[in-house]
Design an enzyme around this catalytic site. Structure first.
Site, PDB file in Angstrom:
ATOM      1  CG  ASP A  45      -0.388   0.013   2.516  1.00 45.90           C
ATOM      2  OD1 ASP A  45       0.846  -0.136   2.617  1.00 45.90           O
ATOM      3  OD2 ASP A  45      -1.142   0.162   3.514  1.00 45.90           O
ATOM      4  CB  SER A  46       4.578   1.676  -0.198  1.00 43.77           C
ATOM      5  OG  SER A  46       4.763   0.530  -1.016  1.00 43.77           O
ATOM      6  CG  ASP A  84       0.524  -4.024   2.095  1.00 42.59           C
ATOM      7  OD1 ASP A  84       0.695  -4.912   2.961  1.00 42.59           O
ATOM      8  OD2 ASP A  84       1.303  -3.063   1.944  1.00 42.59           O
ATOM      9  CE  LYS A 112       3.271  -6.038   4.001  1.00 39.68           C
ATOM     10  NZ  LYS A 112       2.835  -4.770   4.613  1.00 39.68           N
ATOM     11  CD  GLU A 114       0.414  -1.222   8.039  1.00 37.21           C
ATOM     12  OE1 GLU A 114       0.054  -0.402   8.910  1.00 37.21           O
ATOM     13  OE2 GLU A 114       0.908  -0.892   6.951  1.00 37.21           O
ATOM     14  CD  GLU A 181       7.531  -0.080   7.645  1.00 34.86           C
ATOM     15  OE1 GLU A 181       6.595  -0.825   7.298  1.00 34.86           O
ATOM     16  OE2 GLU A 181       7.684   1.077   7.218  1.00 34.86           O
TER      17      GLU A 181
HETATM   18  O1  KIV Z   1       3.640  -1.064   1.576  1.00 39.08           O
HETATM   19  C1  KIV Z   1       4.821  -1.428   1.619  1.00 39.08           C
HETATM   20  O2  KIV Z   1       5.645  -1.128   0.748  1.00 39.08           O
HETATM   21  C2  KIV Z   1       5.236  -2.261   2.749  1.00 39.08           C
HETATM   22  C3  KIV Z   1       6.685  -2.568   2.882  1.00 39.08           C
HETATM   23  C4  KIV Z   1       7.396  -1.361   3.352  1.00 39.08           C
HETATM   24  C5  KIV Z   1       6.936  -3.724   3.773  1.00 39.08           C
HETATM   25  O3  KIV Z   1       4.411  -2.636   3.536  1.00 39.08           O
HETATM   26 NA    NA Z   2       2.415  -1.646   3.373  1.00 37.35          NA
END
Ligand code: KIV
Ligand code: NA
Length: 264
Positions: A45-46, A84, A112, A114, A181
């Protein structure tokens, strides 16, 4: 390229071979990363930051991640791809099931999430329904408005202990991978030693089972603030392919992260 699965990542951990991974958002880069031998890719989600230009990951939607997951899957049909789950898409177990299903149907092999032990029921439920889960502890960017900024997590003894307990609890619940992280190297080492599942670090030192970086950071495309743990692999490369290959090699040979990338 050899098909890559969670079994492949488990085998790398068992053999003591470091796992190299990177974020990916489109077919062209995904194809190149797969051809270079990347062990897995994350549709992070970056993308809120690096693709959409937002100042955090909070605006990202499940539809956004699904779109980019389809792009990555098209470029790398055999790669192990994690998607994500974005902000508030897993606020309840039922929401998590529906949104995770969308990401799996878009081509993800794993999702994934959080957070800590509040996710136990969600992870158990996803696992039972055939959806593999990667947990994410330490700095949680989706919680930036609670944290008040992007800071190293787990520096105090009590916070470190809590993070270790959450990691063990989420593994017990069925998580098959963990991203850590921005935590001190000592804490990441302790968690990696105590868990059976592979632990992937970003800003978590060199003792984890593997590393992940945001592709725009490691290719020097990010002209804003660069976190301490990032290395620009384009510095010493004459092509993107060479930079990506150098990154994978540096992870495998444990020359990245080096001392200057690590929080003590
Ligand atoms: O969204 C992302 O890029 C991430 C990584 C930094 C692990 O969650
Ligand atoms: Na992320």
């Amino acid at each position: 390229m050899v098909a890559t699965t969670i079994a492949h990542l488990n085998k790398l951990k068992a053999n003591g071979e470091k796992i190299a991974s990177i974020t990916a958002y489109d077919a062209t880069f995904a194809k190149l990363f797969a051809a270079c031998g990347m062990d897995f890719m994350l549709v992070g989600d970056s993308l809120g930051n690096v693709i959409q230009g937002a100042s955090s990951t909070v605006p990202v939607t499940t539809d956004d991640i699904a779109y980019h997951t389809r792009c990555v899957r098209n470029g790398a049909p055999h790669a192990f791809v994690i998607a994500d789950m974005p902000f508030m898409s897993y606020a309840t177990p039922e929401q998590a099931y529906a949104n995770a299903a969308q990401l799996m149907q878009a081509g993800a092999n794993m999702v994934k999430l959080e957070g800590g032990d509040w996710l136990v029921e969600t992870i158990q439920g996803l696992f039972q329904r055939g959806i593999p889960v990667c947990a994410h502890l330490g700095l949680l960017p989706q919680s930036v408005n609670v944290l008040g900024g992007y800071k190293v997590q787990g520096r105090e003894q009590s916070a470190a202990q809590r993070t270790l307990e959450h990691a063990l609890t989420l593994q017990q619940a069925g998580a098959q991978l963990l991203v850590l992280e921005c935590v001190p190297v000592e804490l990441a080492a302790q968690i990696t030693a105590q868990l059976d599942i592979p632990v992937i670090g970003i800003g978590a030192g060199k003792e984890t089972d593997g590393q992940i970086l945001v592709m725009h950071d490691m290719l020097g495309l990010n002209t804003d603030y660069l976190p301490k743990f990032v290395k620009n692999f384009m510095h010493d490369a004459d092509s993107i392919e060479a930079a990506v290959t150098a990154y994978i090699k540096a992870v495998k040979q444990q020359t990245f992260p080096a001392a200057e990338h690590i929080f003590k």
